[in-house]
Design an enzyme around this catalytic site. Structure first.
Site, short mmCIF file in Angstrom:
data_model
loop_
_atom_site.label_atom_id
_atom_site.label_comp_id
_atom_site.label_asym_id
_atom_site.label_seq_id
_atom_site.Cartn_x
_atom_site.Cartn_y
_atom_site.Cartn_z
N ASP A 472 0.82 -1.22 0.00
CA ASP A 472 0.00 0.00 0.00
C ASP A 472 0.85 1.27 0.00
O ASP A 472 0.61 2.20 0.78
CB ASP A 472 -0.96 -0.01 1.20
CG ASP A 472 -2.13 0.97 1.02
OD1 ASP A 472 -2.41 1.36 -0.13
OD2 ASP A 472 -2.74 1.34 2.04
N GLU A 481 -1.13 1.07 -8.63
CA GLU A 481 -1.71 1.89 -9.70
C GLU A 481 -3.03 1.30 -10.20
O GLU A 481 -3.16 0.09 -10.31
CB GLU A 481 -0.74 2.04 -10.88
CG GLU A 481 -1.20 3.09 -11.89
CD GLU A 481 -0.10 3.54 -12.85
OE1 GLU A 481 0.96 2.89 -12.88
OE2 GLU A 481 -0.31 4.55 -13.56
#
Ligand SMILES: *[C@@H]1O[C@H](CO)[C@@H](O)[C@H](O)[C@H]1NC(C)=O
Ligand SMILES: *[C@@H]1O[C@H](CO)[C@@H](O)[C@H](O)[C@H]1NC(C)=O
Ligand SMILES: *[C@@H]1O[C@H](CO)[C@@H](O)[C@H](O)[C@H]1NC(C)=O
Ligand SMILES: *[C@@H]1O[C@H](CO)[C@@H](O)[C@H](O)[C@H]1NC(C)=O
Ligand SMILES: *[C@@H]1O[C@H](CO)[C@@H](O)[C@H](O)[C@H]1NC(C)=O
Ligand SMILES: *[C@@H]1O[C@H](CO)[C@@H](O)[C@H](O)[C@H]1NC(C)=O
Ligand SMILES: *[C@@H]1O[C@H](CO)[C@@H](O)[C@H](O)[C@H]1NC(C)=O
Ligand SMILES: *[C@@H]1O[C@H](CO)[C@@H](O)[C@H](O)[C@H]1NC(C)=O
Ligand SMILES: *[C@@H]1O[C@H](CO)[C@@H](O)[C@H](O)[C@H]1NC(C)=O
EC number: 3.2.1.4
Length: 576
Positions: A472, A481
């Site tokens: 994360d 992404e």
């Protein structure tokens, strides 16, 4: 004359035909930790479908309509195309950045229209058909602008290198944003064919072509005018792909700069797919046979890799089977055998794909850059093919395997993380998205600001590493992404579950805080955070191996003498 008229009429943006309902807005992520009372349609699956579509609205480029639901987005890049004397504003930003890429966009729309042809009723049941229409038209109307003449297709707007050097909001996107085209003398067989397939798949959807799916259940989208406009573009692009005077080639051969973002590995699968979807849109047995001819000529049988924006072969056998069942021709049992040899390898782990310890389908290479994508695309194809399988055992095996991958993506994984942003308190909170981050310091992507400014609801992120670890980290584009094509299979999967699943998606059973307990320390070892060992060439690895070996020998020698010394010393002290 007719096509001229059609092309002119496209300059005016089409307005969504299905009136938008009372706006659907994604609920706070905490709502995803509350089991629903079930029933049909399941409210949690309906919300997930709504969120997955909403993600695309956040990705919009151009002048936003008054119906825009994503209040933190602004009009942007409204002069796109001016370098070519055209209006190429609109469409969608590709991922966490601000380039617009026709090739993966075409794959995305093809996938969504195909899925909605099979599971359209799911959109209806979830009250999402109007948003599907809105989403598709925002893509297709732009794709039509990018196809201003039969043999011209704009394949990218904005330069990936320039764009990658920018991290910030949508008000200061760097200019210039050059537009890149393929044309008769400098063609791109793959890009033209992929766009053709997208137009055909969506034309078939808007024409309400009957589907052999047992859920023969279409979204209430039918619009024959729109379907025929789309079909004209599909036909022209198919011809362009086949017969450009420059010959047949990958699009980066003509426009090398696109290779910075999406280089294509071949055009054979796209050409075959374009023929087959055009067969579906035109209800043409001739085109179906042409597609079969391509499949043979290009030796596509036996391909055992992934299905994605670059590689469409695994979808072909499924679509050949579906259209054969619908009566378009072909040898149904031959295509079933073709599809099942691919799927059986996946389900029985006989192909290159294997399962991580946590149960995620993994392909070395492809999964290293976005692990959920190959798994979710496989789940999407399995879900759609399962009803056509030659035995009920196979149907069950395919659906179970697909479910295992969907469950994994939605939180049944060692991280207890549902990998859809804003769907549960344990969802990723740092998607690598310049626009959602609220930051403008490319040197401090992770810390400026500390908390991501906006929740990018519905975005499927890249995914965990091969050891099922998810960090994360906002700058870790590999894992965090979002991208247009990552979301595509989730729409089809969610639509199917809305129709045929009364139980909640897995994440409603995960309470807030679970991910934080599992979150790994440190940084991953991937293309965004290269770790030395994997980056070194083989020669260096051998050299390191030798050094490690020598050091090891020395340590062993030292250790042995220490033990010998210790024993002697112990003996001494014992005797003392
Ligand atoms: C059908 O699509 C056309 C072309 O986009 C549009 O002009 C028309 O309003 C649509 N028809 C309906 C009934 O919405
Ligand atoms: C969601 O709700 C929680 C708990 O009420 C709150 O702390 C959080 O700020 C909310 N998140 C958003 C994005 O509104
Ligand atoms: C869809 O809309 C109808 C009518 O407004 C409503 O009764 C129903 O609950 C909605 N269903 C979902 C899944 O949102
Ligand atoms: C849109 O503009 C507002 C200011 O009007 C700004 O606060 C916001 O961050 C902008 N959105 C993006 C994605 O940059
Ligand atoms: C055709 O495409 C090539 C490659 O993008 C480009 O260099 C050339 O200018 C284009 N031709 C025309 C007439 O626009
Ligand atoms: C689309 O086709 C389905 C059957 O395939 C039919 O039930 C439905 O009414 C059709 N939709 C429209 C708008 O004609
Ligand atoms: C491509 O060209 C060949 C020969 O010039 C022709 O027979 C064929 O119909 C063309 N294909 C398309 C799709 O126009
Ligand atoms: C497709 O063509 C077949 C004949 O080849 C015809 O029987 C069928 O009705 C057509 N389907 C549609 C939807 O036009
Ligand atoms: C729908 O779900 C049931 C059980 O959950 C399953 O047996 C059936 O095969 C599914 N149907 C399709 C078409 O996937």
């Amino acid at each position: 004359m007719k096509s001229l008229f059609l092309l002119t009429s496209l300059i005016f943006p089409a307005i969504a035909q299905v009136p938008l309902p009372t706006p659907f807005l994604p609920p706070n992520a905490t709502a995803g930790a509350q089991p629903s009372s079930g029933g049909s349609p399941n409210p949690q699956w309906s919300t997930l479908l709504g969120n997955a579509i909403y993600f695309y609205e956040a990705q919009r480029s151009g002048e936003l309509p008054s119906t825009n639901r994503v209040k933190w987005r602004n009009d942007s890049a409204i002069h796109d195309g001016s370098d070519a004397g055209l209006d190429l504003s609109g469409g969608y930003y590709d991922a966490g950045d601000y380039i617009k890429c026709t090739y993966p966009l075409s794959f995305t729309i093809m996938s969504i229209c195909w899925g909605a042809s099979d599971f359209g009723k799911g959109y209806d049941m979830a009250n999402q058909t109007a948003y599907l229409d809105d989403m598709l038209r925002w893509s297709l109307d732009w794709l039509m602008k990018a196809h201003p003449q039969p043999n011209t297709l704009f394949v990218q707007v904005a330069n990936a290198d320039l764009d990658n050097a920018y991290w910030g909001g949508d008000l200061n996107i760097p200019e210039p944003r050059p537009s890149y085209q393929i044309n008769d003398t400098n063609p791109g067989t793959d890009a033209a064919a992929a766009a053709s397939a997208a137009f055909s798949a969506c034309s078939a959807l808007y024409a309400n072509r009957s589907s052999p799916s047992p859920f023969d259940a279409r979204a209430s989208l039918q619009n024959n005018t729109y379907a025929s406009i789309l079909l004209t573009h599909a036909q022209q692009l198919y011809q362009f792909a086949q017969n450009a005077s420059g010959g047949q080639m990958t699009y980066q051969t003509s426009v090398p700069v696109v290779a910075e973002a999406y280089a294509s590995s071949s055009y054979q699968d796209e050409l075959t797919l374009a023929a087959l979807f055009l067969a579906s849109a035109e209800n043409s047995t001739d085109l179906y046979e042409q597609a079969e001819g391509y499949y043979k000529k290009f030796g596509l049988s036996g391909y055992d890799g992934v299905f994605n924006w670059d590689s469409k072969t695994p979808g072909l056998a499924v679509l050949f089977s579906q259209l054969a069942q619908a009566g378009l021709g072909g040898d149904m049992s031959m295509w079933q055998a073709e599809a099942e040899s691919y799927f059986d390898d996946i389900v029985n782990k006989k192909g290159p794909g294997f399962l991580t310890n946590g149960g995620l389908l993994w392909y070395d290479g492809d999964s290293d850059d976005a692990s959920l994508n190959p798994a979710l695309n496989a789940a999407m194809l399995l879900t759609r093919y399962a009803p056509l399988a030659t035995s009920s055992d196979k149907t069950t095996a395919y659906l179970n395997f697909a479910k295992s991958q969907v469950d994994y993506a939605l939180g049944k994984n060692p991280m207890s993380a549902p990998y859809v942003v804003g769907s549960n308190p344990n969802s990723p909170s740092n998607p690598h998205s310049a626009m959602a981050s609220g930051g403008d310091d490319i040197g401090a992507i992770n810390t400026s600001p500390e908390q991501e400014a906006y929740v990018l609801y519905g975005a499927v992120v890249g995914g965990p590493d091969e050891k099922d670890r998810f960090y994360d980290i906002r700058s870790d584009w590999v894992e965090t992404e979002p991208a247009l094509d990552y979301n595509a299979p989730m729409l089809t999967i969610a639509a199917m579950h809305v129709i045929n699943d009364t139980s909640d998606p897995f994440f409603t059973s995960i309470q807030a805080g679970e991910y934080l307990k599992n979150k790994p320390q440190g940084t991953p070892c991937d293309a965004a955070f290269p770790c030395e060992a994997s980056e070194l060439p083989k020669g260096a690895m051998i050299a390191i191996g030798l050094i490690v070996g020598l050091v090891g020998l020395v340590i062993v020698a030292l250790g042995a003498s220490w033990i010998w010394f210790a024993i002697r010393r112990g003996g001494k002290s014992e005797s003392a």
